[in-house]
Design a protein around this motif. Structure first.
Motif, PDB file in Angstrom:
ATOM      1  N   GLU A   1      30.844 -46.697 -34.253  1.00  0.00           N
ATOM      2  CA  GLU A   1      29.055 -46.333 -34.986  1.00  0.00           C
ATOM      3  C   GLU A   1      29.515 -44.700 -33.584  1.00  0.00           C
ATOM      4  O   GLU A   1      29.733 -45.270 -32.366  1.00  0.00           O
ATOM      5  CB  GLU A   1      28.743 -47.610 -34.981  1.00  0.00           C
ATOM      6  CG  GLU A   1      27.050 -46.973 -35.012  1.00  0.00           C
ATOM      7  CD  GLU A   1      26.118 -47.560 -34.414  1.00  0.00           C
ATOM      8  OE1 GLU A   1      24.871 -46.937 -34.003  1.00  0.00           O
ATOM      9  OE2 GLU A   1      26.602 -48.715 -34.175  1.00  0.00           O
TER      10      GLU A   1
ATOM     11  N   HIS B   1      26.781 -41.898 -33.830  1.00  0.00           N
ATOM     12  CA  HIS B   1      26.318 -40.522 -34.298  1.00  0.00           C
ATOM     13  C   HIS B   1      25.287 -39.877 -32.501  1.00  0.00           C
ATOM     14  O   HIS B   1      25.025 -40.810 -31.846  1.00  0.00           O
ATOM     15  CB  HIS B   1      24.926 -41.569 -34.824  1.00  0.00           C
ATOM     16  CG  HIS B   1      24.095 -42.669 -34.211  1.00  0.00           C
ATOM     17  ND1 HIS B   1      23.553 -42.670 -33.506  1.00  0.00           N
ATOM     18  CD2 HIS B   1      24.905 -44.055 -35.018  1.00  0.00           C
ATOM     19  CE1 HIS B   1      23.069 -44.217 -33.324  1.00  0.00           C
ATOM     20  NE2 HIS B   1      23.939 -44.914 -34.263  1.00  0.00           N
TER      21      HIS B   1
ATOM     22  N   TYR C   1      22.276 -40.569 -31.560  1.00  0.00           N
ATOM     23  CA  TYR C   1      21.113 -41.771 -30.774  1.00  0.00           C
ATOM     24  C   TYR C   1      22.771 -43.131 -29.466  1.00  0.00           C
ATOM     25  O   TYR C   1      22.091 -43.698 -29.323  1.00  0.00           O
ATOM     26  CB  TYR C   1      20.697 -42.595 -31.801  1.00  0.00           C
ATOM     27  CG  TYR C   1      19.094 -41.515 -31.572  1.00  0.00           C
ATOM     28  CD1 TYR C   1      18.870 -39.963 -31.405  1.00  0.00           C
ATOM     29  CD2 TYR C   1      18.114 -42.032 -32.803  1.00  0.00           C
ATOM     30  CE1 TYR C   1      17.897 -39.589 -31.601  1.00  0.00           C
ATOM     31  CE2 TYR C   1      17.205 -41.522 -32.953  1.00  0.00           C
ATOM     32  CZ  TYR C   1      16.659 -40.336 -32.551  1.00  0.00           C
ATOM     33  OH  TYR C   1      15.867 -39.665 -32.827  1.00  0.00           O
TER      34      TYR C   1
ATOM     35  N   CYS D   1      28.497 -44.408 -39.469  1.00  0.00           N
ATOM     36  CA  CYS D   1      26.775 -44.348 -39.236  1.00  0.00           C
ATOM     37  C   CYS D   1      26.672 -43.491 -39.034  1.00  0.00           C
ATOM     38  O   CYS D   1      25.236 -43.008 -37.784  1.00  0.00           O
ATOM     39  CB  CYS D   1      26.186 -45.486 -39.043  1.00  0.00           C
ATOM     40  SG  CYS D   1      26.529 -46.929 -39.432  1.00  0.00           S
TER      41      CYS D   1
ATOM     42  N   GLY E   1      23.215 -41.882 -38.046  1.00  0.00           N
ATOM     43  CA  GLY E   1      22.421 -43.235 -37.313  1.00  0.00           C
ATOM     44  C   GLY E   1      20.944 -44.424 -38.542  1.00  0.00           C
ATOM     45  O   GLY E   1      20.300 -45.321 -38.597  1.00  0.00           O
TER      46      GLY E   1
ATOM     47  N   GLY F   1      20.616 -47.352 -28.619  1.00  0.00           N
ATOM     48  CA  GLY F   1      20.950 -46.580 -29.186  1.00  0.00           C
ATOM     49  C   GLY F   1      21.450 -46.959 -31.025  1.00  0.00           C
ATOM     50  O   GLY F   1      21.675 -46.021 -31.995  1.00  0.00           O
TER      51      GLY F   1
END
Length: 142
Positions: A24, A26, A28, A49, A52, A126
């Motif tokens: 993952e 992104h 954030y 992702c 997000g 996040g």
């Protein structure tokens, strides 16, 4: 889905060179420690992702940058991924027009300052994908 410690372990166990780590990633969620470790090993980071799960699309910083470039927030986020050495984003979409728009990120670029502003959106909470009992202990990105 390996943090740095598991990348090291996999590297020691594999007879073949490791090529990528799919995690993952992104705006954030910083993956700075992992990115550094992967780059040292000549590996790529494959970002799942990358938007997000849509949570980053309404961010004010992203929206302002998107307006400045006459692009969508998704295009700005995907361009942010694209401009990072060794990062590949794999967005998911159910709508054909979104898939087409996702490919239309090569006609503009983000400045170093815009890249820093987007990277600065990372937060401690996040992560959006963290299956209980299945996820490893993630690296602390500071």
């Amino acid at each position: 889905n390996f943090p740095v410690a598991l990348v090291r372990e996999a590297e020691g166990l594999s007879r073949a060179p490791l090529v990528t780590d799919q995690v993952e990633y992104h705006p954030y969620l910083s993956q700075a420690p992992l990115l550094e470790a992967l780059r040292e090993r000549g590996m790529a980071l494959t970002a799942y992702c990358p938007l997000g799960q849509g949570g980053v699309l309404n961010d004010g910083t992203i929206a302002a940058i998107a307006r400045d470039h006459d692009r969508t927030p998704a295009q700005v986020i995907l361009r942010w991924h694209y401009q990072q050495p060794g990062v590949v984003a794999i967005p998911r979409s159910r709508r054909a027009e979104h898939v087409r728009a996702n490919f239309d990120i090569l006609g503009f670029s983000l400045s170093d300052e815009e890249m820093r502003r987007i990277s600065g959106l990372a937060r401690a909470d996040g992560r959006v994908v963290n299956p209980a009992g299945l996820a490893p202990e993630w690296d602390n990105a500071g």
